[in-house]
Enzyme design. Structure first.
Site, short mmCIF file in Angstrom:
data_model
loop_
_atom_site.label_atom_id
_atom_site.label_comp_id
_atom_site.label_asym_id
_atom_site.label_seq_id
_atom_site.Cartn_x
_atom_site.Cartn_y
_atom_site.Cartn_z
N HIS A 1 0.53 -0.95 -0.11
CA HIS A 1 -0.22 0.20 0.09
C HIS A 1 0.74 1.24 -0.01
CE1 HIS A 1 -3.92 -1.81 1.04
NE2 HIS A 1 -3.06 -2.93 1.63
N LYS B 1 -9.06 13.52 5.08
CA LYS B 1 -7.95 12.40 5.03
C LYS B 1 -7.08 12.49 6.20
CE LYS B 1 -6.88 13.72 0.77
NZ LYS B 1 -7.20 12.50 -0.09
N ARG B 2 -6.10 11.68 6.42
CA ARG B 2 -5.29 11.77 7.35
C ARG B 2 -4.40 12.94 6.94
NH1 ARG B 2 -4.94 7.86 11.61
NH2 ARG B 2 -2.86 8.91 12.19
N LYS C 1 0.27 14.74 1.83
CA LYS C 1 -1.23 14.64 1.16
C LYS C 1 -1.59 16.40 0.98
CE LYS C 1 -2.98 10.77 3.61
NZ LYS C 1 -3.62 9.87 2.58
N THR D 1 -9.00 6.22 -1.76
CA THR D 1 -10.18 5.65 -1.89
C THR D 1 -11.01 6.94 -1.56
OG1 THR D 1 -10.02 4.86 0.40
CG2 THR D 1 -9.56 3.32 -1.46
N LYS E 1 -14.91 7.50 -3.20
CA LYS E 1 -16.20 7.94 -2.68
C LYS E 1 -16.91 9.24 -2.81
CE LYS E 1 -14.21 5.23 1.11
NZ LYS E 1 -13.19 5.60 2.24
F1 GPW Z 1 1.71 2.67 4.82
N1 GPW Z 1 -2.27 3.38 3.55
C1 GPW Z 1 -2.85 3.58 4.83
F2 GPW Z 1 1.03 1.40 3.15
O1 GPW Z 1 -4.15 4.08 4.89
F3 GPW Z 1 1.08 0.72 5.06
N2 GPW Z 1 -2.38 2.96 5.90
C2 GPW Z 1 -0.91 2.62 5.74
O2 GPW Z 1 -0.40 2.47 6.89
C3 GPW Z 1 -0.49 2.28 4.59
C4 GPW Z 1 -0.97 2.95 3.54
C5 GPW Z 1 0.86 1.68 4.51
C6 GPW Z 1 -3.12 3.72 2.39
C7 GPW Z 1 -2.59 4.54 1.21
O3 GPW Z 1 -1.91 5.61 1.74
C8 GPW Z 1 -3.77 4.82 0.30
O4 GPW Z 1 -3.19 5.33 -0.82
C9 GPW Z 1 -4.33 3.89 -0.10
O5 GPW Z 1 -5.62 3.99 -0.89
C10 GPW Z 1 -4.94 2.75 0.99
O6 GPW Z 1 -3.72 2.44 1.96
C11 GPW Z 1 -5.73 1.45 0.36
O7 GPW Z 1 -4.93 0.80 -0.26
#
Ligand code: GPW
Length: 833
Positions: free
Chosen positions: A370, A561-562, A567, A667, A671
């Site tokens: 991710h 978002k976070r 970002k 994501t 939405k």
């Molecule tokens: F760093 N994402 C997240 F890859 O929400 F582990 N937390 C996390 O710790 C990580 C990724 C990690 C997010 C991505 O930032 C986002 O771009 C993506 O849409 C989402 O994961 C689901 O794939």
């Protein structure tokens, strides 16, 4: 309880009725018999629990039927391993997916109870940080909806994501005691308890057959106890299970009370072993180097694999066929230790020879990446692993050895290459690279958007991609339309139903039929009326949460978002400052509400500073009489799933403005677009695919591409060199620097300005002029209400590709090799009411 395949005829089920009188009876009964309250004295929370218990009975019934069918049909099962599930409230989602939302509202009304009033008392299940955890929740819901035999595994954190309060403009974290009032949606399974070991040492035995076998001895044991959360598919279809593990001290501790004189100390120790499942680490996209985190990861992985192996055995399948009967998906590297744990179980418990065990393991696992960001990549010091998980460290060494031998054979002499591929990073004080373990132990590795997957292959996994090019695939993320359209936006749902019927709810591709209505004036007008009502709903909530009054009749521009440097909330904030200055200078500016929401990791100081600066700028903007009602800036506190369902349907403009190359997918972008917000965004993550779907005329794309970002970085241009790229940029940054907006945080503002001018690692200043232009373009289109509505409706109609159902089908077909197994509808149609 075993996984029997043959239901006992005496155990035939007689489903509960789902009509209004039956539900009314169940709710009243539950209030008295389960909650233990006289209806005359019941509080709203008592009613919430009563209705939840009444619905839980009906869900678990469907779960029993679903499980029986899976057992009978000999299905291949999918196991989704994730440290996070960002679920939100369960009552309404369960009611809707069970197809009994309206009838339950009716039943409650008959009892004199208002559904909305009690539903808002439910705590969000916030067992996740953001996108990654929410994706896991969407995937579970979709597997149930489409009938895939999917099981979720994770941790039942006693405390989920912290609650964010804003005090003196700053974020303050409060513990999320979500289980305080009990949880009607969980089924404790004390009989499903597995021991999990930490520390200790490995004893080798040389067997007579020449093989060496290992015993992991001594150390500390903690018990993992299962709690089940049934997850209903849409319209009363399958109910799948999410199993979350809670840590319990072993009986050894109880014995110690008596044996050691120190009773108090013994109970305190017991508490300590139960801290493993106490709290979710609130870090998003940053690795946590703490021993407790490693223990959390291994704790839930070990319990889940023992459970998976147990089910396989109870179904009487031979262990050699494990990978034919199961697929395990690793949600990022957080559960990657599963590769070593699986090997341990096969080698030490089942006495399978290494090569065969390794084939099974590789066929069993697949891994989703991710992020590319280096700070998010998990590596553990070898010394820590050796101490906490000595047997696993031994297995990892052997996996690495066999792997390096294989590549040495295929790529002779490329020593640099072997060093880069190794699971052990020898350069930063010997660390285990979990991503390497996950790639080597899996048959498929996927990225979460097309750009992300291609960058993965070019950068992070370039070397692996040379070794195994076919292992890397893309599966673009999606979101569930059940929560994010049907539940969140009933007005839009009704409008779509009125035009094209309601089949689109089962097959989002049919939404395409809605596209022609974008050019229908009446539909556009109806769409604007829906938006306005959604904005009124949000405005009321904003007022309740912040005391701020916002108009519903202006553009709602949201970045939710976070909080993270990449970002680029600061890019949006600079735009707020630009608008502020232009209004002060007497320019005619399109009225708008800018809304930010999101949490900062408690240890991420820069992100917390960004929240403080946003709040201080907002305070000046919102109280300056010169603004009239033309500009309001809102920081919406404690962003969570339940508030997202209110904010998203009210948005006009969706801010997806990360530095290109950094947002793996996003994501929230999906939405917002499917609720008719137009995206203003960079060519990053899934934005690119969204642009391709909705058409370049219906999205505002700006800024450097990922390639340009890399080139720009290489050039080393000082950020301050961009100050003249836009007529106002210099004065905006100076206003910040000089503390124009500061309210006690003068130093903070100066520091943020310095950061932009001297560091700006995510190119806010370099992209500002292009961003401001794109905002102006959006403003111009918004002034043409008809043209805007047309574009918004085309966004809605063209977003079907981003249904999580499509995502899950791609995993099922290309990675898991599993088929759907839908259970026929349970109760007769007459129950539906
Ligand atoms: F760093 N994402 C997240 F890859 O929400 F582990 N937390 C996390 O710790 C990580 C990724 C990690 C997010 C991505 O930032 C986002 O771009 C993506 O849409 C989402 O994961 C689901 O794939």
């Amino acid at each position: 309880m075993t996984e029997s395949t043959q239901p006992n005829p005496r155990h035939r089920l007689s489903p509960l009725t789902c009509d209004a009188p039956g539900l009314r009876q169940s709710i009243r009964d539950a209030l008295v018999r389960v909650v233990g309250k006289d209806p005359d004295l019941a509080t709203p929370r008592d009613w919430l629990h009563a209705v939840s218990f009444a619905i839980r009975e009906r869900i678990i019934e469907r779960r029993v039927v679903t499980r029986r069918q899976f057992a009978e049909e000999d299905v291949k099962r999918v196991y989704y391993l994730s440290m996070e599930y960002l679920i939100g409230r369960m009552l309404e989602a369960n009611l809707r997916n069970m197809g009994i939302f309206e009838v339950t509202q009716q039943a409650l009304q008959d009892l004199g109870v208002d559904f909305r009033e009690i539903a808002r008392l439910e705590e969000d299940a916030a067992l996740g940080n953001g996108g990654l955890g929410r994706l896991a929740a969407c995937i579970l819901e979709s597997m149930a909806t489409q009938g895939y035999p999917g099981y979720g595994y994770g941790i039942r954190y006693e405390y989920g994501m912290f609650q964010q309060h804003i005090e003196h403009f700053r974020q303050v974290e409060h513990p999320d005691n979500w289980l305080r009032y009990g949880n009607p949606w969980e089924f404790p399974r004390p009989e499903k308890t597995f021991p999990v070991r930490f520390y200790g040492y490995v004893v080798e035995h040389h067997r007579p057959d020449g093989e060496t076998s290992c015993n992991w001895e001594n150390g500390e044991e903690v018990l993992a106890m299962a709690y089940d959360y049934p997850t209903a598919g849409y319209e009363r279809r399958n109910v799948n299970n999410l199993r979350l593990w809670a840590a319990k001290a072993t009986r050894d501790f109880d014995l110690r009370y008596f044996n050691e004189g120190d009773y108090i100390r013994a109970v305190a120790d017991k508490n300590e072993s139960e801290t493993i499942s106490m709290v979710l680490y609130p870090n998003d996209a940053t690795a946590i180097g703490k021993e407790l985190r490693l223990k959390q990861e291994y704790f839930f992985v070990s319990a889940s694999l023992q459970d998976i192996f147990d089910r396989h055995r109870q179904l009487e399948y031979p262990i050699e066929e494990l990978a034919d009967k199961a697929a395990i998906q690793l949600n990022d590297t957080h559960p990657a230790i599963a590769v070593a744990e699986c090997m341990r179980l096969l080698l030490d418990e089942h006495r399978i020879p290494w090569d065969q065990a390794w084939t099974i393991t590789q066929n069993l696992f697949s891994y989703t990446n991710h992020t590319l960001m280096p700070e998010a990549l998990e590596t553990w010091p070898v010394a820590l692993m050796e101490r906490v998980l000595p047997r696993h460290m031994g297995i990892i060494y052997r996996i690495n050895h066999e792997f390096i031998e294989e590549v040495r054979h295929r790529f002779p002499g490329e020593h640099e290459f072997f060093r880069r591929l190794s699971i052990i990073d020898e350069e930063h004080g010997r660390r285990v690279r979990m991503a390497h373990l996950a790639v080597i132990g899996s048959h498929r590795v996927n990225g979460v958007a097309a750009l992300h997957t291609s960058l993965l292959k070019q950068t992070l996994f370039a070397d692996f991609s040379r070794v195994w090019p076919e292992r890397f695939v893309n599966v673009t993320n999606g979101v569930t339309p059940r929560l994010w359209m049907i539940q969140a936006n009933p007005g839009l749902t009704e409008l779509i139903d009125s035009r094209i019927g309601s089949d689109w709810k089962f097959d989002l591709d049919r939404l395409k039929q809605f596209a022609p209505y974008a050019s229908d004036e009446a539909t556009r007008e109806a769409f604007r009326a829906v938006k306005l009502r959604n904005k009124e709903r949000l405005a009321a909530l904003v007022h309740k949460r912040t005391g701020l009054a916002i108009r519903p009749d202006v553009m709602y521009d949201v970045q939710i978002k976070r909080i993270h440097e990449y970002k680029r909330q600061l890019l949006k904030l600079l735009h707020v400052i630009e608008l502020y200055q232009r209004i002060r200078d007497g320019e005619d500016v399109l009225p708008r509400v800018v809304l930010f929401a999101g949490k900062a990791a408690p240890g991420y100081q820069r992100a917390k500073d960004i929240i403080a600066v946003i709040n201080e700028v907002a305070d000046i903007v919102n109280h300056d009489p010169a603004m009239g009602d033309r500009l309001k800036c809102v920081f919406f506190p404690n962003y969570e799933v339940s508030s997202a369902t209110i904010i998203i349907p009210a948005a006009d403009l969706s801010e997806q403005i990360s530095t290109a190359g950094f947002e793996a997918s996003g994501t929230g972008n999906m939405k917002l677009a499917m609720n008719g917000a137009l995206t203003i965004g960079t060519l990053d993550g899934a934005n690119i695919e969204i642009r391709d779907a909705v058409g370049t005329e219906n999205i505002f794309i700006f800024g450097m591409t990922a390639d340009r970002v890399s080139a720009h970085r290489a050039q080393g241009i000082p950020p301050g060199a961009h100050l003249d790229s836009h007529p106002r940029l210099r004065s905006m940054v100076e206003a910040l620097r000089d503390g124009f907006f500061s309210n006690g945080g003068r130093h903070l503002h100066a520091e943020i300005a310095r950061y932009l001018l001297e560091e700006d690692p995510f190119f806010v200043l370099a992209d500002y002029a292009a961003y401001s232009d794109a905002c102006a373009q959006a403003d111009r289109l918004y002034q043409d209400a008809e043209a805007w509505s047309e574009a918004a409706l085309l966004n809605v109609a063209r977003m079907s590709h981003f249904s999580i159902d499509r995502t899950v089908r791609e995993y099922a077909e290309n990675i898991w090799n599993v088929l759907p197994e839908p259970v026929p509808p349970p109760c007769p149609e007459s129950n539906k009411n």
